[in-house]
Design a protein around this motif. Structure first.
Motif, PDB file in Angstrom:
ATOM      1  N   THR A   8      -1.557  -7.269  40.497  1.00 14.23           N
ATOM      2  CA  THR A   8      -0.899  -6.999  39.264  1.00 14.23           C
ATOM      3  C   THR A   8       0.176  -7.900  38.811  1.00 14.23           C
ATOM      4  O   THR A   8       0.301  -8.504  37.764  1.00 14.23           O
ATOM      5  CB  THR A   8      -0.268  -5.511  39.348  1.00 14.23           C
ATOM      6  OG1 THR A   8      -0.987  -4.529  39.555  1.00 14.23           O
ATOM      7  CG2 THR A   8       0.570  -4.961  37.896  1.00 14.23           C
ATOM      8  N   PHE A   9       0.920  -8.412  39.712  1.00 13.59           N
ATOM      9  CA  PHE A   9       2.082  -9.520  39.475  1.00 13.59           C
ATOM     10  C   PHE A   9       1.429 -10.739  39.192  1.00 13.59           C
ATOM     11  O   PHE A   9       1.848 -11.339  38.233  1.00 13.59           O
ATOM     12  CB  PHE A   9       2.681  -9.774  40.897  1.00 13.59           C
ATOM     13  CG  PHE A   9       3.675 -10.782  40.733  1.00 13.59           C
ATOM     14  CD1 PHE A   9       4.916 -10.713  40.287  1.00 13.59           C
ATOM     15  CD2 PHE A   9       3.525 -12.067  41.315  1.00 13.59           C
ATOM     16  CE1 PHE A   9       5.888 -11.757  40.194  1.00 13.59           C
ATOM     17  CE2 PHE A   9       4.322 -13.150  41.326  1.00 13.59           C
ATOM     18  CZ  PHE A   9       5.483 -12.914  40.592  1.00 13.59           C
ATOM     19  N   ALA A  10       0.230 -11.235  39.675  1.00  8.02           N
ATOM     20  CA  ALA A  10      -0.363 -12.193  39.262  1.00  8.02           C
ATOM     21  C   ALA A  10      -0.750 -12.158  37.546  1.00  8.02           C
ATOM     22  O   ALA A  10      -0.788 -13.081  37.118  1.00  8.02           O
ATOM     23  CB  ALA A  10      -1.707 -12.649  40.069  1.00  8.02           C
ATOM     24  N   ARG A  11      -1.579 -10.974  37.585  1.00  9.34           N
ATOM     25  CA  ARG A  11      -1.779 -10.850  36.243  1.00  9.34           C
ATOM     26  C   ARG A  11      -0.925 -10.823  35.311  1.00  9.34           C
ATOM     27  O   ARG A  11      -0.943 -11.441  34.168  1.00  9.34           O
ATOM     28  CB  ARG A  11      -2.697  -9.623  36.193  1.00  9.34           C
ATOM     29  CG  ARG A  11      -3.128  -9.031  34.784  1.00  9.34           C
ATOM     30  CD  ARG A  11      -4.173  -7.724  34.807  1.00  9.34           C
ATOM     31  NE  ARG A  11      -3.363  -6.776  35.164  1.00  9.34           N
ATOM     32  CZ  ARG A  11      -2.633  -5.744  34.982  1.00  9.34           C
ATOM     33  NH1 ARG A  11      -2.008  -6.322  33.627  1.00  9.34           N
ATOM     34  NH2 ARG A  11      -2.126  -4.960  35.255  1.00  9.34           N
ATOM     35  N   LEU A  12       0.242 -10.287  35.529  1.00  4.57           N
ATOM     36  CA  LEU A  12       1.441 -10.344  34.691  1.00  4.57           C
ATOM     37  C   LEU A  12       2.114 -11.470  34.385  1.00  4.57           C
ATOM     38  O   LEU A  12       2.606 -11.763  33.446  1.00  4.57           O
ATOM     39  CB  LEU A  12       2.534  -9.065  35.167  1.00  4.57           C
ATOM     40  CG  LEU A  12       2.168  -7.723  35.038  1.00  4.57           C
ATOM     41  CD1 LEU A  12       3.224  -6.623  35.639  1.00  4.57           C
ATOM     42  CD2 LEU A  12       2.113  -7.078  33.645  1.00  4.57           C
TER      43      LEU A  12
END
Length: 120
Positions: free
Chosen positions: A72-76
């Protein structure tokens, strides 16, 4: 923002401030080789201690969370997880009377300078 952890420090559902601490693993591993990851975690521990001391001095609530969803962090952020990954999140907010202290009438202790050494 979808996918952001919902750490509750104020009772309102979301933190007033959310700081995400990240690290670039390849850079640290290149420079420090086998001790790179351990060094990142030691640096994180020093940072967290300083943040908790600062929060206490400012009478703020702080909640550090080490786990989380790397994908999720990578996507955001748009940064690949193997390049830079999240180490911790810090949720900041005000201390609410009656929720954090056994003594609601007590004021936070004032910050005082240490006394000068005798015979100095």
């Amino acid at each position: 923002m979808s996918g952001v952890p919902d750490h509750d420090t104020t009772g309102a559902g979301r933190p007033q401030v959310l700081i995400v601490v990240t690290a670039r693993f390849q850079r640290m591993s290149w420079k420090y080789e086998a001790i790179g990851y351990a060094l990142m975690l030691k640096n994180l521990g020093c940072l967290l201690q300083t943040m908790y001391l600062t929060a206490t001095a400012l009478n703020l609530a702080l909640c550090a969370v080490g786990g989380g969803n790397t994908a999720t962090f990578a996507r955001l952020t748009g940064i690949p997880a193997l390049v830079e990954a999240r180490l911790a999140s810090l949720s900041w907010g005000p201390v609410r009377r009656g929720e954090w202290s056994d003594n609601d009438d007590a004021d936070p202790a004032p910050i005082r300078a240490a006394p000068a050494p005798a015979g100095g």
